[in-house]
Design a protein around this motif. Structure first.
Motif, mmCIF file in Angstrom:
data_model
loop_
_atom_site.group_PDB
_atom_site.id
_atom_site.type_symbol
_atom_site.label_atom_id
_atom_site.label_comp_id
_atom_site.label_asym_id
_atom_site.label_seq_id
_atom_site.Cartn_x
_atom_site.Cartn_y
_atom_site.Cartn_z
ATOM 1 N N ALA A 71 -17.160 48.693 30.739
ATOM 2 C CA ALA A 71 -15.789 48.531 30.256
ATOM 3 C C ALA A 71 -14.847 48.843 31.409
ATOM 4 C CB ALA A 71 -15.531 49.477 29.087
ATOM 5 N N SER A 72 -13.610 48.436 31.273
ATOM 6 C CA SER A 72 -12.599 48.799 32.273
ATOM 7 C C SER A 72 -12.415 50.309 32.250
ATOM 8 C CB SER A 72 -11.261 48.136 31.955
ATOM 9 O OG SER A 72 -11.391 46.736 31.923
ATOM 10 N N PRO A 73 -12.175 50.910 33.418
ATOM 11 C CA PRO A 73 -11.910 52.357 33.436
ATOM 12 C C PRO A 73 -10.682 52.690 32.580
ATOM 13 C CG PRO A 73 -12.251 51.519 35.670
ATOM 14 C CD PRO A 73 -12.156 50.322 34.754
ATOM 15 N N PRO A 74 -10.597 53.921 32.074
ATOM 16 C CA PRO A 74 -9.434 54.309 31.266
ATOM 17 C C PRO A 74 -8.127 54.053 32.027
ATOM 18 C CG PRO A 74 -11.104 56.029 31.224
ATOM 19 C CD PRO A 74 -11.553 55.010 32.236
ATOM 20 N N ASP A 75 -7.144 53.531 31.331
ATOM 21 C CA ASP A 75 -5.814 53.255 31.883
ATOM 22 C C ASP A 75 -5.809 52.214 33.006
ATOM 23 O OD1 ASP A 75 -4.613 55.101 30.119
ATOM 24 O OD2 ASP A 75 -5.190 56.748 31.460
ATOM 25 N N PHE A 76 -6.912 51.479 33.196
ATOM 26 C CA PHE A 76 -6.955 50.435 34.224
ATOM 27 C C PHE A 76 -6.714 49.084 33.563
ATOM 28 C CE2 PHE A 76 -9.203 47.018 36.384
ATOM 29 C CZ PHE A 76 -8.698 47.130 37.668
ATOM 30 N N TRP A 77 -5.895 48.255 34.201
ATOM 31 C CA TRP A 77 -5.614 46.902 33.730
ATOM 32 C C TRP A 77 -5.848 45.934 34.877
ATOM 33 C CZ3 TRP A 77 -3.999 45.716 28.735
ATOM 34 C CH2 TRP A 77 -3.694 46.813 27.921
ATOM 35 N N TYR A 78 -6.590 44.860 34.616
ATOM 36 C CA TYR A 78 -6.717 43.778 35.596
ATOM 37 C C TYR A 78 -5.391 43.029 35.634
ATOM 38 C CZ TYR A 78 -11.806 44.330 35.372
ATOM 39 O OH TYR A 78 -13.077 44.825 35.423
ATOM 40 N N CYS A 79 -5.012 42.555 36.808
ATOM 41 C CA CYS A 79 -3.830 41.711 36.965
ATOM 42 C C CYS A 79 -4.141 40.770 38.124
ATOM 43 C CB CYS A 79 -2.582 42.546 37.234
ATOM 44 S SG CYS A 79 -1.087 41.537 37.249
ATOM 45 N N GLN A 80 -4.696 39.627 37.813
ATOM 46 C CA GLN A 80 -5.228 38.710 38.818
ATOM 47 C C GLN A 80 -4.202 37.644 39.202
ATOM 48 O OE1 GLN A 80 -9.669 39.183 36.903
ATOM 49 N NE2 GLN A 80 -8.590 37.307 36.553
ATOM 50 N N PRO A 81 -4.243 37.200 40.468
ATOM 51 C CA PRO A 81 -3.297 36.176 40.913
ATOM 52 C C PRO A 81 -3.628 34.775 40.399
ATOM 53 C CG PRO A 81 -4.772 36.742 42.693
ATOM 54 C CD PRO A 81 -5.085 37.683 41.556
ATOM 55 N N GLN A 82 -4.785 34.595 39.791
ATOM 56 C CA GLN A 82 -5.177 33.283 39.273
ATOM 57 C C GLN A 82 -5.423 33.381 37.761
ATOM 58 O OE1 GLN A 82 -7.275 34.998 41.416
ATOM 59 N NE2 GLN A 82 -8.890 35.564 39.996
ATOM 60 N N GLY A 83 -5.363 32.231 37.092
ATOM 61 C CA GLY A 83 -5.701 32.180 35.678
ATOM 62 C C GLY A 83 -7.208 32.320 35.517
ATOM 63 N N GLU A 84 -7.632 32.769 34.336
ATOM 64 C CA GLU A 84 -9.064 32.917 34.059
ATOM 65 C C GLU A 84 -9.327 32.503 32.611
ATOM 66 O OE1 GLU A 84 -12.612 36.266 34.410
ATOM 67 O OE2 GLU A 84 -10.531 36.906 34.444
ATOM 68 N N TRP A 85 -10.270 31.578 32.447
ATOM 69 C CA TRP A 85 -10.725 31.144 31.129
ATOM 70 C C TRP A 85 -12.129 31.709 30.976
ATOM 71 C CZ3 TRP A 85 -14.873 28.252 29.417
ATOM 72 C CH2 TRP A 85 -14.793 27.712 28.129
ATOM 73 N N VAL A 86 -12.378 32.454 29.901
ATOM 74 C CA VAL A 86 -13.696 33.059 29.700
ATOM 75 C C VAL A 86 -14.279 32.640 28.352
ATOM 76 C CG1 VAL A 86 -13.352 35.038 31.228
ATOM 77 C CG2 VAL A 86 -12.697 35.226 28.839
ATOM 78 N N LEU A 87 -15.595 32.498 28.344
ATOM 79 C CA LEU A 87 -16.360 32.122 27.155
ATOM 80 C C LEU A 87 -17.529 33.085 27.035
ATOM 81 C CD1 LEU A 87 -17.451 30.040 24.955
ATOM 82 C CD2 LEU A 87 -18.567 28.882 26.884
ATOM 83 N N ILE A 88 -17.763 33.596 25.835
ATOM 84 C CA ILE A 88 -18.921 34.467 25.596
ATOM 85 C C ILE A 88 -20.118 33.575 25.265
ATOM 86 C CG2 ILE A 88 -19.929 36.279 24.161
ATOM 87 C CD1 ILE A 88 -17.706 37.388 25.857
ATOM 88 N N ILE A 89 -21.141 33.647 26.104
ATOM 89 C CA ILE A 89 -22.374 32.876 25.921
ATOM 90 C C ILE A 89 -23.383 33.670 25.081
ATOM 91 C CG2 ILE A 89 -24.341 31.845 27.155
ATOM 92 C CD1 ILE A 89 -21.750 30.383 27.707
ATOM 93 N N GLN A 90 -23.398 34.987 25.294
ATOM 94 C CA GLN A 90 -24.322 35.880 24.580
ATOM 95 C C GLN A 90 -23.656 37.246 24.485
ATOM 96 O OE1 GLN A 90 -28.697 36.092 25.628
ATOM 97 N NE2 GLN A 90 -28.046 38.063 26.458
ATOM 98 N N GLY A 91 -23.933 37.974 23.409
ATOM 99 C CA GLY A 91 -23.391 39.318 23.266
ATOM 100 C C GLY A 91 -22.003 39.309 22.651
ATOM 101 N N PRO A 130 -27.575 41.781 26.629
ATOM 102 C CA PRO A 130 -26.428 41.827 27.543
ATOM 103 C C PRO A 130 -25.365 40.790 27.160
ATOM 104 C CG PRO A 130 -28.492 41.656 28.759
ATOM 105 C CD PRO A 130 -28.819 41.469 27.313
ATOM 106 N N THR A 131 -24.137 41.120 27.477
ATOM 107 C CA THR A 131 -23.042 40.179 27.260
ATOM 108 C C THR A 131 -22.967 39.255 28.466
ATOM 109 O OG1 THR A 131 -21.849 41.756 25.902
ATOM 110 C CG2 THR A 131 -20.558 39.961 26.865
ATOM 111 N N ILE A 132 -23.047 37.960 28.211
ATOM 112 C CA ILE A 132 -22.973 36.970 29.281
ATOM 113 C C ILE A 132 -21.688 36.182 29.095
ATOM 114 C CG2 ILE A 132 -24.068 34.991 30.387
ATOM 115 C CD1 ILE A 132 -26.738 36.032 29.290
#
Length: 142
Positions: A71-91, A130-132
């Motif tokens: 998991a993300s560390p406590p109080d940590f937020w990702y903020c990426q310069p690019q867009g991201e599309w994610v799909l859960i394949i497993q998990g 595992p989550t893929i």
């Protein structure tokens, strides 16, 4: 996926358009061809989250992410310069976008588009199985 070849290379092969694994067998050994197989040792052992690049081009990167309870560390937020599309394949996983009061519970088949510079965090991931994730990173914000 066949590699782009020059006319001289095509002529050398007799004008036939052969698949890349025939022309470049060394690439076939390292090419990931199934998202549910060939996990890195760290993923198999559940030691760390792993990232495998599937396709990298100037404006897009497709990767497989294997999470085993991370998991993300406590109080940590990702903020990426690019867009991201994610799909859960497993998990499954819990994803939170900044400004949303409810966590998004993602299960097999669920996907979400995260715009560039949208702060987000992963609250949890299923460890067994595992989550893929299939992640597509695209165009940087201007």
């Amino acid at each position: 996926m066949a590699d782009k070849i020059s006319r001289s290379e095509s002529a050398r092969r007799g004008g036939r358009n052969l698949p890349c694994w025939v022309l470049f067998p060394e690439r076939a050994k390292t090419m990931l061809t199934n998202l549910l197989q060939h996990f890195p040792a760290a993923a198999r052992a559940g030691e760390e989250e792993t990232f495998d690049d599937l396709l990298v081009r100037p404006d897009v990167k497709i990767e497989r992410i294997i999470s085993t309870g991370q998991a993300s560390p406590p109080d940590f937020w990702y903020c990426q310069p690019q867009g991201e599309w994610v799909l859960i394949i497993q998990g499954a996983a819990g994803l939170q976008l900044e400004g949303e009061t409810e966590e998004r519970m993602l299960q097999v088949g669920d996907f979400v588009n995260i715009p560039a510079r949208c702060r987000h965090r992963v609250n949890w991931t299923q460890a067994e199985p595992p989550t893929i994730w299939l992640a597509v990173h695209y165009e940087r914000a201007g």
